[in-house]
Every structure is written in structure tokens, then in C-alpha cells.
Enzyme design. Structure first.
Site, mmCIF file in Angstrom:
data_model
loop_
_atom_site.group_PDB
_atom_site.id
_atom_site.type_symbol
_atom_site.label_atom_id
_atom_site.label_comp_id
_atom_site.label_asym_id
_atom_site.label_seq_id
_atom_site.Cartn_x
_atom_site.Cartn_y
_atom_site.Cartn_z
ATOM 1 C CG ASP A 104 -2.041 0.982 1.149
ATOM 2 O OD1 ASP A 104 -3.209 0.555 1.132
ATOM 3 O OD2 ASP A 104 -1.756 2.201 1.121
ATOM 4 C CD GLN B 228 -14.664 -0.214 -2.703
ATOM 5 O OE1 GLN B 228 -15.852 -0.424 -2.395
ATOM 6 N NE2 GLN B 228 -14.056 -0.851 -3.686
ATOM 7 C CG HIS C 137 -8.641 -2.839 -2.284
ATOM 8 N ND1 HIS C 137 -9.572 -2.132 -3.022
ATOM 9 C CD2 HIS C 137 -8.451 -2.132 -1.144
ATOM 10 C CE1 HIS C 137 -9.923 -1.039 -2.361
ATOM 11 N NE2 HIS C 137 -9.261 -1.025 -1.204
HETATM 12 P P1 DGP Z 1 -9.632 1.566 0.424
HETATM 13 O O1 DGP Z 1 -9.760 2.798 1.265
HETATM 14 O O2 DGP Z 1 -10.045 0.306 1.159
HETATM 15 O O3 DGP Z 1 -10.300 1.719 -0.917
HETATM 16 O O4 DGP Z 1 -8.071 1.396 0.185
HETATM 17 C C1 DGP Z 1 -7.391 1.913 -0.912
HETATM 18 C C2 DGP Z 1 -5.937 1.813 -0.589
HETATM 19 O O5 DGP Z 1 -5.215 1.969 -1.799
HETATM 20 C C3 DGP Z 1 -5.416 2.864 0.373
HETATM 21 O O6 DGP Z 1 -4.946 2.228 1.559
HETATM 22 C C4 DGP Z 1 -4.276 3.546 -0.370
HETATM 23 C C5 DGP Z 1 -3.998 2.601 -1.514
HETATM 24 N N1 DGP Z 1 -3.584 3.244 -2.746
HETATM 25 C C6 DGP Z 1 -4.230 4.252 -3.386
HETATM 26 N N2 DGP Z 1 -3.572 4.584 -4.507
HETATM 27 C C7 DGP Z 1 -2.482 3.763 -4.569
HETATM 28 C C8 DGP Z 1 -1.421 3.628 -5.516
HETATM 29 O O7 DGP Z 1 -1.327 4.326 -6.524
HETATM 30 N N3 DGP Z 1 -0.486 2.682 -5.239
HETATM 31 C C9 DGP Z 1 -0.565 1.872 -4.140
HETATM 32 N N4 DGP Z 1 0.408 0.961 -3.975
HETATM 33 N N5 DGP Z 1 -1.558 1.973 -3.233
HETATM 34 C C10 DGP Z 1 -2.502 2.908 -3.454
#
Ligand code: DGP
Length: 111
Positions: free
Chosen positions: A28, A91, A97
Site C-alpha cells: 500500500d 472504500q 482489494h
Molecule cells: P480503500 O480505502 O479500502 O479503498 O483502500 C485503498 C488503498 O489503496 C489505500 O490504503 C491507499 C492505496 N492506494 C491508493 N492509490 C495507490 C497507488 O497508486 N499505489 C498503491 N500501492 N496503493 C494505493
């Protein structure tokens, strides 16, 4: 197209820890624990609400991969899995995810 689809397509980089035909796991970008990995299906399912009966094998595959990936990440003292669904579920990326988090004691209940 979501940011996770771009990661699947290698249009933007990610720190990938596991990949197979059905799924991808990567760190993340905004970790909330010392280890915080996201496990996603390659199929662009919006959320748990977007799963259909045909997705049973894929969904089961994802769940079965969680302990394997947790072990690979060294989460030997436990870990937490979270699937946020929809706006009130927190979300923010609308591609299903599973958060896999560990490396410290996690509080319960979550906020
Ligand atoms: P949620 O809030 O459950 O939809 O979690 C989305 C997650 O995705 C959040 O913890 C941050 C992560 N995230 C958002 N954009 C990116 C990205 O570009 N790369 C990565 N590795 N993680 C990301």
C-alpha cells in the site's frame, strides 16, 4: 479505469510481492501498519458487491492466498485483513482489494 487497473497493466509502478494469473499483491502506498499489502483480483470487480456467482473460484483463490502472502511477508504473530466496501465502508479505490496488515498490535474495534 482505476489506479489498481493501471498497476495490473504496469502503467504505474508498485512494489509487487506476489502475482499469478488471477491476482496481484503489492505494498500500500500509504501504509497504516509496518506491513500493509493489498491483494487484488486481476478481474476488474468493483467491490464485494460486484462479485457474481461465477466469481466463486476467483474469490476463494484470493482468500486462500492471504495466509500464503502473510507468511511470505513474515507476519508470524498474526495479521488483519480488511475489505472496505462502498462509501460508508471507507472504500476509496473501486477495484476489489483485501488489505493485509501486520507487524504491530492492531486495535479493535476499528474506527
Ligand atoms: P480503500 O480505502 O479500502 O479503498 O483502500 C485503498 C488503498 O489503496 C489505500 O490504503 C491507499 C492505496 N492506494 C491508493 N492509490 C495507490 C497507488 O497508486 N499505489 C498503491 N500501492 N496503493 C494505493
Amino acid at each position: 479505469m482505476t489506479i489498481f487497473q493501471k498497476i495490473i497493466d504496469r502503467e504505474i509502478p508498485a512494489d509487487i510481492v506476489y502475482e499469478d494469473d488471477l491476482c496481484l499483491a503489492f505494498h500500500d502506498v500509504s501504509p497504516q501498519a509496518p506491513t500493509h499489502v493489498l491483494l487484488i483480483p486481476k478481474k476488474p470487480v468493483v467491490s464485494l458487491d460486484g462479485l457474481s456467482a461465477d466469481d466463486g473460484a476467483m474469490a476463494g483463490h484470493l482468500l486462500l492466498k492471504v495466509p500464503e502472502i502473510a507468511k511470505q511477508l513474515g507476519l508470524t504473530n498474526g495479521y488483519r485483513t480488511i475489505i472496505n466496501t462502498g462509501e460508508e465502508g471507507g472504500q476509496t479505490v473501486f477495484h476489489l482489494h483485501i488489505h493485509i496488515m501486520g507487524g504491530r498490535s492492531l486495535n479493535w474495534p476499528p474506527g
